[in-house]
Write a protein that holds these residues in place. Structure first.
Motif, PDB file in Angstrom:
ATOM      1  N   PRO A   6       0.841  -1.200   0.000  1.00 51.91           N
ATOM      2  CA  PRO A   6       0.000   0.000   0.000  1.00 51.91           C
ATOM      3  C   PRO A   6       0.881   1.257   0.000  1.00 51.91           C
ATOM      4  O   PRO A   6       2.068   1.205   0.312  1.00 51.91           O
ATOM      5  N   GLU A   7       0.286   2.360  -0.369  1.00 53.47           N
ATOM      6  CA  GLU A   7       0.965   3.657  -0.218  1.00 53.47           C
ATOM      7  C   GLU A   7       0.830   4.093   1.233  1.00 53.47           C
ATOM      8  O   GLU A   7      -0.139   3.737   1.879  1.00 53.47           O
TER       9      GLU A   7
ATOM     10  N   SER B  34       7.742   4.958  -0.997  1.00 50.54           N
ATOM     11  CA  SER B  34       8.982   5.159  -0.242  1.00 50.54           C
ATOM     12  C   SER B  34      10.058   4.151  -0.658  1.00 50.54           C
ATOM     13  O   SER B  34      11.222   4.506  -0.835  1.00 50.54           O
ATOM     14  N   LEU B  35       9.662   2.893  -0.816  1.00 47.81           N
ATOM     15  CA  LEU B  35      10.629   1.875  -1.241  1.00 47.81           C
ATOM     16  C   LEU B  35      10.956   2.007  -2.727  1.00 47.81           C
ATOM     17  O   LEU B  35      12.103   1.781  -3.138  1.00 47.81           O
TER      18      LEU B  35
ATOM     19  N   ALA C  53       8.160  -3.826   6.673  1.00 47.75           N
ATOM     20  CA  ALA C  53       7.760  -4.562   7.876  1.00 47.75           C
ATOM     21  C   ALA C  53       6.531  -3.860   8.461  1.00 47.75           C
ATOM     22  O   ALA C  53       6.086  -2.834   7.955  1.00 47.75           O
ATOM     23  N   ALA C  54       6.017  -4.395   9.538  1.00 47.78           N
ATOM     24  CA  ALA C  54       4.792  -3.857  10.124  1.00 47.78           C
ATOM     25  C   ALA C  54       4.920  -2.390  10.540  1.00 47.78           C
ATOM     26  O   ALA C  54       3.999  -1.607  10.331  1.00 47.78           O
ATOM     27  N   LYS C  55       6.059  -2.021  11.113  1.00 43.84           N
ATOM     28  CA  LYS C  55       6.182  -0.669  11.658  1.00 43.84           C
ATOM     29  C   LYS C  55       7.300   0.156  11.041  1.00 43.84           C
ATOM     30  O   LYS C  55       7.546   1.288  11.475  1.00 43.84           O
TER      31      LYS C  55
ATOM     32  N   PRO D 238       7.954   6.141   6.014  1.00 40.61           N
ATOM     33  CA  PRO D 238       7.591   7.093   4.960  1.00 40.61           C
ATOM     34  C   PRO D 238       7.635   8.540   5.448  1.00 40.61           C
ATOM     35  O   PRO D 238       7.946   9.440   4.671  1.00 40.61           O
ATOM     36  N   ASP D 239       7.350   8.750   6.735  1.00 42.71           N
ATOM     37  CA  ASP D 239       7.387  10.103   7.295  1.00 42.71           C
ATOM     38  C   ASP D 239       8.805  10.590   7.575  1.00 42.71           C
ATOM     39  O   ASP D 239       9.011  11.786   7.774  1.00 42.71           O
ATOM     40  N   HIS D 240       9.749   9.671   7.614  1.00 38.58           N
ATOM     41  CA  HIS D 240      11.144  10.004   7.897  1.00 38.58           C
ATOM     42  C   HIS D 240      12.036   9.228   6.908  1.00 38.58           C
ATOM     43  O   HIS D 240      12.742   8.298   7.291  1.00 38.58           O
ATOM     44  N   PRO D 241      11.957   9.615   5.614  1.00 42.62           N
ATOM     45  CA  PRO D 241      12.695   8.873   4.588  1.00 42.62           C
ATOM     46  C   PRO D 241      14.203   9.110   4.689  1.00 42.62           C
ATOM     47  O   PRO D 241      14.653  10.082   5.287  1.00 42.62           O
ATOM     48  N   LEU D 242      14.945   8.207   4.085  1.00 39.22           N
ATOM     49  CA  LEU D 242      16.394   8.379   4.029  1.00 39.22           C
ATOM     50  C   LEU D 242      16.725   9.495   3.042  1.00 39.22           C
ATOM     51  O   LEU D 242      16.098   9.592   1.983  1.00 39.22           O
ATOM     52  N   PRO D 243      17.710  10.327   3.358  1.00 36.94           N
ATOM     53  CA  PRO D 243      18.095  11.398   2.428  1.00 36.94           C
ATOM     54  C   PRO D 243      18.638  10.821   1.115  1.00 36.94           C
ATOM     55  O   PRO D 243      19.349   9.814   1.111  1.00 36.94           O
TER      56      PRO D 243
END
Length: 114
Positions: A12-13, A18-19, A57-59, A92-97
Motif C-alpha cells: 500500500p501507499e 517510499s521503497l 515490515a509492520a512498523k 515514509p514520514d522520515h525517509p532516508l536522504p
C-alpha cells in the motif's frame, strides 16, 4: 515487470512509494543492475551480487545494502534512524536522504567491483 517491481506493487501507499524511491535512485546510478532475490528479499543485483534490497515490515521500512561496512560508512549521517549491521530502518514520514542513498549505492558498487 520484475521481482522488485512485482513485490513493491503489492504494497500500500505510502510504503510502496517510499521503497520505490530507493530502487529508483539505485537504478538511476546503476541502470545495468538486475532485479532478483537475495536472502529472501527483492533486491537489485550487480554482477550477480546483491546491491541493495528493500523490505516493508509492520512498523518500518528497511534498506539492506548487504554490507556492514557500507552502513558503518554512512552511519554518522543517519542520526535518528534505527541501524543494525545489516539494515537501515526508516518510515515514509522520515525517509532516508537522497544523498545518503546515493552514497550507499556507490559504496556497495565499489565493494562489488573491487
Amino acid at each position: 515487470m520484475g521481482t522488485v517491481d512485482d513485490s513493491l506493487a503489492d504494497l500500500p501507499e505510502p510504503e510502496r512509494g517510499s521503497l520505490q524511491r530507493v530502487i529508483d535512485i539505485a537504478r538511476t546510478l546503476l541502470p545495468d543492475a538486475e532485479e532478483g532475490m537475495s536472502y529472501g528479499m527483492p533486491a537489485l543485483k550487480l554482477d550477480g551480487k546483491p546491491l541493495i534490497g528493500v523490505v516493508a515490515a509492520a512498523k518500518h521500512l528497511s534498506v539492506f545494502p548487504f554490507s556492514p561496512a557500507v552502513i558503518d560508512a554512512v552511519a554518522h549521517r543517519l542520526e535518528g534512524y534505527s541501524l543494525s549491521k545489516g539494515t537501515i530502518r526508516f518510515t515514509p514520514d522520515h525517509p532516508l536522504p537522497d544523498d545518503v542513498l546515493e552514497d550507499i549505492v556507490r559504496l556497495r558498487r565499489s565493494e562489488i567491483r573491487k
